[in-house]
Design an enzyme around this catalytic site. Structure first.
Site, PDB file in Angstrom:
ATOM      1  N   ILE A 137       0.843  -1.190   0.000  1.00 39.78           N
ATOM      2  CA  ILE A 137       0.000   0.000   0.000  1.00 39.78           C
ATOM      3  C   ILE A 137       0.880   1.242   0.000  1.00 39.78           C
ATOM      4  O   ILE A 137       2.033   1.207   0.422  1.00 39.78           O
ATOM      5  CB  ILE A 137      -0.976   0.004   1.201  1.00 39.78           C
ATOM      6  CG1 ILE A 137      -0.230  -0.096   2.538  1.00 39.78           C
ATOM      7  CG2 ILE A 137      -1.966  -1.152   1.084  1.00 39.78           C
ATOM      8  CD1 ILE A 137      -1.151  -0.089   3.758  1.00 39.78           C
ATOM      9  N   ASP A 138       0.336   2.333  -0.508  1.00 42.21           N
ATOM     10  CA  ASP A 138       1.093   3.573  -0.618  1.00 42.21           C
ATOM     11  C   ASP A 138       1.579   4.044   0.752  1.00 42.21           C
ATOM     12  O   ASP A 138       0.992   3.700   1.789  1.00 42.21           O
ATOM     13  CB  ASP A 138       0.218   4.676  -1.227  1.00 42.21           C
ATOM     14  CG  ASP A 138      -0.240   4.358  -2.639  1.00 42.21           C
ATOM     15  OD1 ASP A 138       0.443   3.562  -3.307  1.00 42.21           O
ATOM     16  OD2 ASP A 138      -1.276   4.906  -3.055  1.00 42.21           O
ATOM     17  N   LYS A 139       2.601   4.886   0.724  1.00 41.38           N
ATOM     18  CA  LYS A 139       3.167   5.411   1.965  1.00 41.38           C
ATOM     19  C   LYS A 139       2.102   6.074   2.841  1.00 41.38           C
ATOM     20  O   LYS A 139       2.054   5.865   4.051  1.00 41.38           O
ATOM     21  CB  LYS A 139       4.278   6.417   1.643  1.00 41.38           C
ATOM     22  CG  LYS A 139       4.923   7.034   2.876  1.00 41.38           C
ATOM     23  CD  LYS A 139       5.956   8.083   2.501  1.00 41.38           C
ATOM     24  CE  LYS A 139       6.529   8.743   3.753  1.00 41.38           C
ATOM     25  NZ  LYS A 139       7.444   9.873   3.425  1.00 41.38           N
ATOM     26  N   THR A 141      -1.178   5.640   2.641  1.00 35.58           N
ATOM     27  CA  THR A 141      -2.333   4.789   2.910  1.00 35.58           C
ATOM     28  C   THR A 141      -2.059   4.036   4.199  1.00 35.58           C
ATOM     29  O   THR A 141      -0.962   3.542   4.412  1.00 35.58           O
ATOM     30  CB  THR A 141      -2.566   3.788   1.764  1.00 35.58           C
ATOM     31  OG1 THR A 141      -2.816   4.504   0.559  1.00 35.58           O
ATOM     32  CG2 THR A 141      -3.752   2.881   2.053  1.00 35.58           C
TER      33      THR A 141
END
Length: 313
Positions: A137-139, A141
């Site tokens: 998952i994105d930083k 998120t």
């Protein structure tokens, strides 16, 4: 050195060992590694243990055993970082990642990542290992990251994992379910940005609007495909960017980062295929944004999530 054990069912009687192991979910790469780099395979029947080759024909009720080869060296350095482990067994671990922390070291984030903290945790337990995230998952998120504990578990977990994200999107949406099926491509020359474009890769997000106010909607999202920034791009294209997502048209008045949280994971435990379901508590900034948008509170949202991705369907 971790040992794996598989009992031969009647349906596999007489199978070649390598075919039996593939039937049990062991990858061909893992079989080759055990054969050429590990200690090999053996079968047990009663008190007798027999070393065997991959062309051996297994028999009903035999126990096939083997040790997983040592993990390869990793360039990631252990760092004493707090790691929130929500679930762990010998095959899988589920970590609860806060927003602002990257999953893996990158060119821009060489330390302080989930991987660094996980390796430090293993080091403190006297274990060698690598960090194998099954979902990334994105930083910015928050939420659940499923990790494989070994090379055998990784492909099995990847095949069965299902994910539910909670997103707080801008603008009212009617309560109910929907599906976004539009291709996603890289945006211009940007390394980070993505956009909807006809020549992009097929991308599908299914969603359910759980609650809506005059200004925002709380949405549970189920990515069918796994494109970079998929949920963020899809809802921006729909005209409802995520709150806080300035990259894709969202506003930062009620939350400082994109309002996306991996809330529920369901996967099958390798070896016995028993289903597991893990749910993450919502972070405070997400809850505060829901409150500012006149949407359900923590207890209501957690109750809504109880029926999402149940173990038994």
């Amino acid at each position: 050195m971790q040992m794996l054990h598989f009992r031969v069912p009647t349906s596999c009687n007489g199978m070649r060992l390598n075919i039996f192991l593939r039937t049990m979910g062991v990858s061909s790469a893992c079989i080759k590694a055990v054969k050429y780099q590990g200690t090999g395979f053996c079968v047990r029947l009663g008190d007798e243990v027999i070393p065997v080759h991959t062309d051996y024909r297994v028999a009903t009720a035999q126990i096939v055993s083997f040790a997983l080869p040592p993990e390869p060296p990793t360039a990631v350095q252990p760092e004493p970082l707090p790691i929130d482990v929500i679930y762990e067994d010998e095959f899988a671990a589920v970590l609860n990642k806060p927003a602002g922390i990257a999953v893996h070291p990158t060119l821009n984030h060489t330390s302080g990542t989930l991987a660094n903290g996980w390796l430090y945790r293993l080091k403190c337990r006297g274990e060698d290992g690598v960090f194998r995230p099954v979902n990334r998952i994105d930083k910015n998120t928050s939420g659940l990251v499923l990790c494989a504990q070994n090379a055998f578990a990784a492909p099995e977990l990847a095949k069965t994992v299902q994910k539910c994200y909670l997103a707080l999107v801008e603008g009212p949406l009617p309560v109910g379910s929907g599906r976004i099926d539009v291709p996603i491509a890289r945006r211009g020359d940007s390394i980070i940005g993505r956009c909807v474009r006809e020549d992009g890769k097929p991308s599908v997000t299914e969603y359910t609007v759980l609650a809506a106010s005059a200004s925002h909607a709380l949405v549970s999202c189920f990515p069918v495909t796994g494109r970079t920034h998929q949920i963020r791009v899809h809802f921006s294209w729909l005209g409802h960017p995520l709150a806080g997502d300035s990259l894709y048209g969202g506003h930062t008045d009620i939350i400082a980062r994109h309002a996306l949280h991996c809330a529920v994971l369901r996967f099958n435990r390798p070896a016995d295929h028993e289903p597991r379901r893990v749910q993450s508590p919502l972070p405070e900034d997400f809850l505060a944004a829901c409150c500012a948008a006149y949407l359900p509170d923590k207890e209501e949202i957690q109750t809504m999530l109880q029926s999402v991705l149940p173990c038994a369907e």
